[in-house]
Design a protein around this motif. Structure first.
Motif, short mmCIF file in Angstrom:
data_model
loop_
_atom_site.label_atom_id
_atom_site.label_comp_id
_atom_site.label_asym_id
_atom_site.label_seq_id
_atom_site.Cartn_x
_atom_site.Cartn_y
_atom_site.Cartn_z
N PHE A 75 0.73 -1.32 -0.13
CA PHE A 75 0.00 0.36 0.11
C PHE A 75 1.02 1.00 -0.57
CE2 PHE A 75 -3.18 -3.33 1.30
CZ PHE A 75 -3.75 -3.21 0.98
N GLY A 76 1.70 1.22 1.03
CA GLY A 76 2.26 2.74 1.00
C GLY A 76 3.44 2.27 -0.18
N ALA A 77 3.84 1.93 -1.08
CA ALA A 77 4.67 2.16 -2.29
C ALA A 77 3.98 1.69 -3.51
CB ALA A 77 6.49 1.15 -1.61
N TRP A 78 2.85 1.51 -3.46
CA TRP A 78 2.13 1.31 -4.50
C TRP A 78 2.73 1.79 -6.05
CZ3 TRP A 78 -0.54 -2.77 -5.90
CH2 TRP A 78 -1.79 -2.79 -7.18
N GLU A 79 3.32 2.88 -5.88
CA GLU A 79 4.06 3.09 -7.22
C GLU A 79 5.15 2.59 -7.86
OE1 GLU A 79 5.39 7.89 -9.73
OE2 GLU A 79 4.32 7.42 -8.08
N ARG A 80 5.65 2.40 -6.53
CA ARG A 80 7.49 1.60 -6.40
C ARG A 80 6.90 -0.05 -7.61
NH1 ARG A 80 10.64 1.44 -1.72
NH2 ARG A 80 9.45 -0.28 -1.18
N VAL A 81 6.21 -0.16 -6.28
CA VAL A 81 6.05 -1.81 -6.75
C VAL A 81 5.04 -2.10 -7.94
CG1 VAL A 81 4.43 -3.45 -6.08
CG2 VAL A 81 5.03 -2.01 -4.07
N VAL A 82 4.55 -1.44 -8.87
CA VAL A 82 3.68 -2.01 -10.24
C VAL A 82 4.20 -0.57 -10.83
CG1 VAL A 82 1.80 -3.11 -8.92
CG2 VAL A 82 1.86 -0.36 -9.28
N GLY A 83 5.09 0.27 -11.08
CA GLY A 83 5.08 1.20 -11.42
C GLY A 83 4.47 2.55 -11.65
N PRO A 84 4.92 3.69 -12.42
CA PRO A 84 3.95 4.80 -12.18
C PRO A 84 3.00 5.33 -13.47
CG PRO A 84 6.63 5.02 -13.46
CD PRO A 84 6.28 3.54 -12.81
N ASP A 85 3.22 3.93 -14.20
CA ASP A 85 1.86 4.20 -15.39
C ASP A 85 0.72 3.60 -14.70
OD1 ASP A 85 3.42 5.64 -17.15
OD2 ASP A 85 4.10 3.80 -17.85
N ILE A 86 1.35 2.16 -14.19
CA ILE A 86 0.30 1.53 -13.34
C ILE A 86 -0.42 1.97 -12.20
CG2 ILE A 86 -1.17 -0.82 -13.18
CD1 ILE A 86 1.19 -2.05 -14.80
N ALA A 87 -0.07 2.45 -11.56
CA ALA A 87 0.22 4.13 -10.01
C ALA A 87 -0.82 4.64 -10.45
CB ALA A 87 1.16 3.85 -9.81
N LYS A 88 -0.48 5.24 -11.74
CA LYS A 88 -1.56 6.56 -12.20
C LYS A 88 -2.91 6.25 -12.54
CE LYS A 88 0.42 8.57 -14.75
NZ LYS A 88 1.29 9.36 -15.91
N HIS A 89 -3.60 4.98 -12.71
CA HIS A 89 -4.57 4.97 -13.02
C HIS A 89 -5.05 3.75 -11.55
CE1 HIS A 89 -3.83 6.69 -16.44
NE2 HIS A 89 -2.61 6.07 -17.00
N SER A 90 -4.86 3.26 -11.00
CA SER A 90 -5.26 2.05 -10.02
C SER A 90 -4.95 2.15 -8.54
CB SER A 90 -4.71 0.96 -10.10
OG SER A 90 -3.19 0.49 -10.44
N ARG A 91 -5.34 1.72 -7.63
CA ARG A 91 -4.79 2.04 -6.05
C ARG A 91 -5.64 0.50 -5.74
NH1 ARG A 91 -8.93 4.77 -2.30
NH2 ARG A 91 -10.73 4.29 -3.91
N PRO A 92 -4.42 0.38 -4.57
CA PRO A 92 -4.96 -1.16 -3.84
C PRO A 92 -6.09 -0.48 -2.45
CG PRO A 92 -3.54 0.06 -2.83
CD PRO A 92 -3.44 0.48 -4.34
N LEU A 93 -7.46 -1.41 -2.64
CA LEU A 93 -8.07 -1.61 -1.73
C LEU A 93 -7.57 -2.30 -0.51
CD1 LEU A 93 -11.27 -1.50 -3.72
CD2 LEU A 93 -9.73 1.07 -2.77
#
Length: 185
Positions: free
Chosen positions: A97-115
């Motif tokens: 949750f805390g490093a979602w952008e680093r975990v999945v990449g910036p493109d995917i993190a920009k369009h999604s979020r973990p719930l």
């Protein structure tokens, strides 16, 4: 003391303070003879003592090199604490949750979020139905990325949802009843 008496010998003629001084001198002589010589910087104990060194060192810690008393990096101390307390799995889950952008990449993190993450099943919300479809196609590679970043068996399955539809059942413009039927065409 007479000139022929040694410091370790006592005679019957000595009494009181002279006897005490003779016994003390004898004990010092025995201790100095039995004690191994300490190494000092200059090799001269009298010079070191006069210079203020005192000749005393801490035992067990000397010389260059790592020492348990040295300052430690905060990350290293925290990692040891997490390991000692058995917090590896909660820390890995928090990293998702805390490093979602680093975990999945910036493109995917920009369009999604973990719930939420329950029993290894991660629920992800995409910003549109098109992105939800794309993420479902990328689910296997996302699981590999997550496993590489936070560890295996932290996330075993992905549930990907599109955006939630807005609810008009509450709000300032809510009308009781069924409402008008010609709203959508």
């Amino acid at each position: 003391m007479s000139t022929e008496e040694q410091p370790g010998e006592t005679s019957a003629s000595q009494a009181g303070p002279e006897l005490a001084r003779a016994v003390l001198d004898a004990a010092r002589a025995r201790r100095q003879a039995a004690a191994p010589q300490r190494r000092t910087r200059s090799g001269n104990d009298a010079a070191d003592a006069a210079a203020g060194g005192g000749g005393r060192r801490l035992r067990g810690y000397s010389g260059p090199g790592p020492d348990p008393r040295d300052p430690q990096a905060f990350g290293d101390v925290l990692a040891r604490l997490v390991k000692a307390r058995g917090w590896q799995k909660p820390a890995a889950e928090a990293t998702v949750f805390g490093a979602w952008e680093r975990v999945v990449g910036p493109d995917i993190a920009k369009h999604s979020r973990p719930l939420k993450l329950d029993d290894g099943e991660l629920t992800v919300e995409a910003e549109s139905t098109a992105w939800a479809t794309q993420l479902r196609l990328l689910a296997a590679s996302l699981l590999q990325r997550i496993a590489a970043e936070v560890g295996h068996n932290v996330v075993r399955k992905l549930h990907i949802h599109g955006p939630a539809a807005p609810s008009w059942s509450r709000g300032p413009r809510r009308v009781r009843g069924r409402g008008p039927r010609d709203t959508y065409g």
